[in-house]
Design a protein around this motif. Sequence first.
Motif, PDB file in Angstrom:
ATOM      1  N   UNK A  34      57.188  -3.687  14.309  1.00 32.52           N
ATOM      2  CA  UNK A  34      57.395  -3.912  12.875  1.00 32.52           C
ATOM      3  C   UNK A  34      56.928  -2.750  12.009  1.00 32.52           C
ATOM      4  N   UNK A  35      57.007  -1.524  12.513  1.00 29.33           N
ATOM      5  CA  UNK A  35      56.517  -0.372  11.765  1.00 29.33           C
ATOM      6  C   UNK A  35      57.477   0.798  11.959  1.00 29.33           C
ATOM      7  N   UNK A  78      52.311   6.020  -2.105  1.00 27.68           N
ATOM      8  CA  UNK A  78      52.105   4.579  -2.081  1.00 27.68           C
ATOM      9  C   UNK A  78      52.524   3.876  -0.803  1.00 27.68           C
ATOM     10  N   UNK A  79      52.827   4.631   0.251  1.00 23.55           N
ATOM     11  CA  UNK A  79      53.195   4.014   1.525  1.00 23.55           C
ATOM     12  C   UNK A  79      51.931   3.826   2.368  1.00 23.55           C
ATOM     13  N   UNK A  80      51.771   2.657   2.942  1.00 18.66           N
ATOM     14  CA  UNK A  80      50.638   2.453   3.841  1.00 18.66           C
ATOM     15  C   UNK A  80      50.984   3.039   5.202  1.00 18.66           C
ATOM     16  N   UNK A  81      50.017   3.712   5.810  1.00 18.82           N
ATOM     17  CA  UNK A  81      50.281   4.363   7.089  1.00 18.82           C
ATOM     18  C   UNK A  81      48.982   4.543   7.854  1.00 18.82           C
ATOM     19  N   UNK A 125      43.931  -0.907  16.225  1.00 20.11           N
ATOM     20  CA  UNK A 125      43.065  -0.872  15.045  1.00 20.11           C
ATOM     21  C   UNK A 125      43.819  -1.196  13.764  1.00 20.11           C
ATOM     22  N   UNK A 126      45.144  -1.104  13.803  1.00 17.02           N
ATOM     23  CA  UNK A 126      45.942  -1.320  12.593  1.00 17.02           C
ATOM     24  C   UNK A 126      46.915  -2.490  12.730  1.00 17.02           C
ATOM     25  N   UNK A 127      46.604  -3.423  13.630  1.00 18.85           N
ATOM     26  CA  UNK A 127      47.446  -4.596  13.856  1.00 18.85           C
ATOM     27  C   UNK A 127      46.618  -5.870  13.736  1.00 18.85           C
ATOM     28  N   UNK A 140      53.082   0.310   6.877  1.00 17.74           N
ATOM     29  CA  UNK A 140      54.507   0.640   6.785  1.00 17.74           C
ATOM     30  C   UNK A 140      54.914   1.704   7.814  1.00 17.74           C
ATOM     31  N   UNK A 141      54.046   2.710   7.989  1.00 24.35           N
ATOM     32  CA  UNK A 141      54.355   3.848   8.864  1.00 24.35           C
ATOM     33  C   UNK A 141      53.243   4.077   9.882  1.00 24.35           C
TER      34      UNK A 141
END
Length: 443
Positions: A47-48, A74-77, A96-98, A107-108
């Motif tokens: 989903x990324x 403004x994009x989360x990454x 760590x980012x899930x 987002x990225x």
Amino acid sequence: MMFTFLAICSARLVSGFLRLLSKGATTLPGRVALFFKYDILTKLSKSVRIICVTGTNGKTTTCALIEHALSQCGKSCFINKSGANMLTGVTTSFIENSTLFGRCKKDFAVLECDENSLPLISRYLDAEVLAVTNIFRDQLDRYGEVTHTLSVIKNGADNMPAACLVLNADCPLTNSLADSHRHIKYGLDADFGEIDISEARYCPRCENVLTYDKKVFSHLGTYRCNRCGYQRGNTDVAATDIKLFGENGSEFTLVTDGDSIPCRTSLGGVYNIYNYICAVSVLKAVDINDFSLLSDFDGAFGRMEVFKGGGKKVLLLLVKNPVGLSSCVSYASRIHGTDALVLALNDNAADGRDVSWIWDSDIEPLKSMGCGFYTFGTRAYDMTLRLKYSYIPVKQTLTGEDTASLFEVIDSGKNTVIMANYTAMMKIRKALRHRFGGKDFWE
């Protein structure tokens, strides 16, 4: 689903414990997760939007530039900041980012990928963009010759057929990947020709010797094959009118889509212009065309990183192959007011045991610096011998990895330049951070 949950929970526990011990927790959590579910990356990456960056030099800085621009708009990454760029490190970054159930919260994903690990990593994720910075000779005991590196990168690219390839057109090896993939090309309209380490002098199609009309450094430039017609060709993103200001960065004109945009970067060296326009090309590939987002970027850890305090200034440069060392020597030789220059060389597993590459580097420009020269590390005597053969006097050879002796050098003057290969850089950076302040490498 149960195995995914168990894998993520176990990895998070390991990560938390390691962080309590002030450890990086960059690869072990991923290794634990892969033990429970070998293909967990397939689930985590669903989903990324994924951007992969590979190649010999410039991966970390290019990834940091891309992350900086995405955050600015403004994009989360997230990014594997530590440079843990094999399967375990990439898996750790996703964990760590899930969420605990394996859904990415950003987002990225901007992923630095080791060249040899790319074919394995690419089995489990579908990147939207794959950027290839360049291919140089690097760690012969790990990567072999440049043709092998090209082969493994092509394997990885073939595993991600939907990816747009962002390619350095000035590198005849990376440029050849455009033959069978959708792509964006970038390059420099410049002729420096000051470094001549011809590691890829032959046409990747017919093996005839390439002819160069312009040369930036090493085998990067404007080339053509007089036998089969292979050539650099046109670029989608170019840097022209380049002005280098040493440690004060550079100015150039960015040319893309018929527009000419004045640009300035605080990062010194022509190689950082390549990193900059590679990042621009990646942004174009994901439909972001505001390139001013890159203007205030100030560097990635260990790559032209500056530490200041108590009237002292230390510039830390990562060098890990002949072209990298030659390029940093050329850059450092233009810095005024340097009191000491340290060349740090280790031969730990992450560096490669073979350090013969130092003999293929051009270090002659150091003669013009007029500062004190020092060597440091487990292979300090090898570096001292290399300098001696170029008639560059070494004031002191500091063997081993005890940084206390290094601070005696730093304290002897105001401005110090340190060039170090990977594990030496990590050791030195930790000591500099404790002395001058700054973030841990994983932050």
